[in-house]
Enzyme design. Structure first.
Site, PDB file in Angstrom:
ATOM      1  CD  GLU A  20     -68.599   4.501  94.732  1.00 42.99           C
ATOM      2  OE1 GLU A  20     -68.968   3.984  93.658  1.00 42.99           O
ATOM      3  OE2 GLU A  20     -67.487   5.015  94.900  1.00 42.99           O
TER       4      GLU A  20
HETATM    5 ZN   LIG Z   1     -66.912   7.649  90.706  1.00 44.37          ZN
END
Ligand SMILES: [Zn+2]
Ligand SMILES: *[C@@H]1O[C@H](CO)[C@@H](O)[C@H](O)[C@H]1NC(C)=O
Ligand SMILES: *[C@@H]1O[C@H](CO)[C@@H](O)[C@H](O)[C@H]1NC(C)=O
Length: 479
Positions: A441
Site C-alpha cells: 500500500e
Molecule cells: Zn487497492
C-alpha cells in the site's frame, strides 16, 4: 473555510473529487470504528486500516460525502472520544497529470525508470491506459520481455496482457509474480511496476546497479532478481482505470454493469472477487463486513467467486507459471506492506482451525477473539514477516518516509482478496505450489491521486521495496 476548500478542489480540476472528501476519524481504540467499518456504505479506501497514532490513539481514514460527514458528526455528538477531521486540501499541489500522447511510440520506445537515471530525475506524468500497454510492448520489442495474452476479455472488451522476463523460456523457472492496477483510482501502481522492470533490464544490459534515493543495489543483485524469473500483470483493471482517468471520480471497481447500470452501482471490486472465503455471509461472523453484497458498495463482491474476467485472468497466471512462490499486489494508499492472513488473526497451533473447515463457518473475522484464528504454519509466518520487514526497511532507507509491515487483517477482516487467494491455493487445490502473498500500500492514506512530487517519490519507494522484497524472497527460497 468551506468556500476555500471547494475552490481548492476546483483548482485540482476534478469536479467529482469535491463530492468525496478525505477525512480521518480518531479514537482511543480501533474498536471504536467497528460501526463504521461494518457499514458498507462508507468508502474506507483500499482496505479499512486503523493506524496507531503517536499519542496512543487510532486513526481511520475515509472518503466521505458531506451528507455522511454530517451523519457521523451527529451520531458521535454523544461519543466525544471519536473525532472527525477533514484533510486540509488547501495546501495540496495539483495532482500529477496523465500522459496525453504515447511516449513509448506504439511499443517502440523503451521506458526508462528512475533507478537508472541521475539523482533528482523525474517522470513528468502518469501513463494513460494505452501507454501502459505500449510501454510493455516496448519492453518486449527492445529489452527481452515476453508478453502473454490472457484468456478473458474485460467487460468493455479489453484484451489483457501479462509479461515475463529473466529466466528464459521455461515457465516453471518463474518464481516472482507482481500485479498492479486492481483498484482503478490507485494511481501510479502500473507505472511503478513497469519502471522497475525497465530499470532491471537497463542495469543488466549496462552492467550497472540501481539507485533509489539513498538506497543502492549492485549489478549482481539486479541479475539475481532477474534470474528468479519475474511475471508481471501491470494493469489488472483497464476498464476501471480508463474510466477513472477520464472522469477523475476516484473510481475503484471494474465497469461491469450486470448488477447495476448507473452511478456507483456499476462495477465489482476485483479485490473482493477472488475465490477465498468469497461467500463471506456463510464463512464469517454475521457482524463482520469483509466485503459487500450491495452493487453500490465500493467492496461489492460480484455474482460468484471469480465471476470477473480480470479475476480469471489473474488466476490464469498461476496456471501458466506453476512454480510462482512469491506474489505481490500493488495498491495505495496507506504506507503499509501487508502479509498473510487477511481474514482473521494468525495462529500456528491448531491446524484444524482453517479456512476450509466448515465447523468454523459463521465464526471467522472477529479480530482479538479466540473463537477463530486462521492457521499459518509457524515457518511460513516467520518467512512472510521476515520478507515484509526487509521490504519496508528498504522503502524507509530511500529517505522519503517510513512504511509499516503488518498482518493484512490489521483490525478488520477482508474476503476474496488477491493476497489471501494466492496463499490459500496451496491448501484449497491439490498439486499446486505454495505462494506467499503480499499487498503493498504505497502512498499516504486516501491519497489516491498523488501530486507529481509524490508520484516520483512513490516510484523510488516502491522500486526499492520491490528490490528488497525480491532479494529477501530469494534468500528465503524460490523453490
Ligand atoms: Zn487497492
Ligand atoms: C450506514 O451509514 C449510513 C450513512 O452513510 C446510514 O444512513 C445507515 O443507517 C448506516 N447503516 C447501518 C446499518 O448502520
Ligand atoms: C476465460 O478464461 C478461462 C481460462 O482461465 C476459460 O476457460 C474460459 O473459457 C474463458 N471464458 C471466456 C468467456 O472467454
Amino acid at each position: 473555510m468551506k468556500y476555500s476548500l471547494v475552490a481548492a478542489l476546483l483548482v485540482q480540476s476534478t469536479v467529482v473529487l469535491a463530492h468525496l472528501l478525505p477525512v480521518h476519524l480518531k479514537a482511543p481504540t480501533a474498536a471504536h470504528f467497528l460501526e463504521i467499518v461494518r457499514n458498507d456504505t462508507y468508502d474506507l479506501g483500499c482496505r479499512a486500516i486503523a493506524h496507531p497514532t503517536e499519542d496512543g490513539h487510532f486513526k481511520l481514514h475515509a472518503l466521505l460525502t458531506e451528507e455522511q460527514i454530517a451523519h457521523l458528526e451527529n451520531e458521535y455528538k454523544a461519543v466525544p472520544e471519536i473525532s472527525l477531521h477533514r484533510a486540509d486540501l488547501t495546501k495540496r499541489a495539483a495532482t500529477a497529470p496523465i500522459g496525453t500522447g504515447d511516449r513509448f511510440k506504439a511499443g517502440t520506445v523503451t521506458p526508462v525508470g528512475l533507478g537508472t537515471q541521475a539523482a533528482g530525475s523525474t517522470i513528468s506524468s502518469l501513463m494513460n491506459v494505452a501507454e501502459i500497454t505500449s510501454a510493455v510492448q516496448a519492453l518486449a520489442k527492445n529489452a527481452g520481455v515476453t508478453t502473454i495474452t490472457l484468456p478473458n476479455r474485460t467487460f468493455n472488451g479489453a484484451t489483457q496482457i501479462a509479461a515475463y522476463v529473466g529466466a528464459g523460456t521455461d515457465k516453471s523457472k518463474y518464481h516472482l509474480y507482481l500485479s498492479a492496477g486492481v483498484h482503478a483510482r490507485e494511481r501510479g501502481g502500473p507505472d511503478q511496476l513497469i519502471y522497475w522492470i525497465s530499470d532491471l533490464l537497463a542495469a543488466k544490459k549496462s552492467g550497472g546497479g540501481l539507485t533509489y534515493g539513498r538506497k543502492t543495489y549492485t549489478n549482481a543483485q539486479v541479475n539475481s532478481v532477474l534470474n528468479a524469473g519475474i511475471v508481471f500483470f501491470p494493469l489488472v483493471n483497464p476498464d476501471g482505470v480508463a474510466y477513472d482517468q477520464s472522469s477523475g471520480s476516484l473510481w475503484r471497481k471494474n465497469r461491469n454493469t450486470r448488477s447495476g447500470s448507473s452511478g456507483t452501482s456499476i462495477g465489482v471490486d476485483i479485490n473482493r472477487n477472488f475465490d477465498f472465503l468469497w461467500n463471506f455471509r456463510k464463512y464469517f461472523d454475521a457482524s463482520e463486513s469483509p466485503a459487500s453484497t450491495s452493487p453500490s458498495s465500493e467492496t461489492f463482491y460480484g455474482t460468484a467467486a471469480a465471476s470477473e474476467p480480470e479475476t480469471k485472468n489473474h488466476v490464469s497466471v498461476y496456471d501458466s507459471f506453476p512454480k510462482i512462490r512469491w506474489f505481490m499486489d500493488i495498491h495505495s494508499a496507506a504506507g503499509d506492506l501487508l502479509y498473510s492472513w487477511g481474514d482473521d488473526d494468525d495462529q500456528s497451533t491448531s491446524t484444524a482451525m482453517n479456512f476450509l473447515n466448515a465447523a468454523y463457518d459463521g465464526k471467522r473475522g472477529v479480530v482479538n477473539d479466540q473463537v477463530y484464528r486462521e492457521y499459518i504454519p509457524s515457518a511460513d509466518a516467520a518467512n512472510v514477516k521476515n520478507v515484509a520487514g526487509k521490504t519496508v526497511a528498504a522503502m524507509k532507507a530511500v529517505g522519503g518516509r517510513s512504511y509499516n509491515a503488518m498482518q493484512a487483517v490489521g483490525l478488520y477482516p477482508t474476503s476474496g482478496a488477491t493476497d489471501d487467494y494466492a496463499f490459500s491455493r496451496f491448501w484449497a487445490k491439490s498439486g499446486v505450489n505454495k505462494v506467499y502473498g503480499f499487498t503493498m500500500e504505497f502512498g499516504y492514506s486516501t491519497n489516491f491521486y498523488p501530486t507529481l512530487t509524490e508520484f516520483n517519490q512513490n516510484i523510488l519507494d516502491t522500486n526499492a521495496g520491490f528490490m528488497d522484497w525480491a532479494l529477501a524472497a530469494i534468500s528465503v527460497g524460490l523453490e
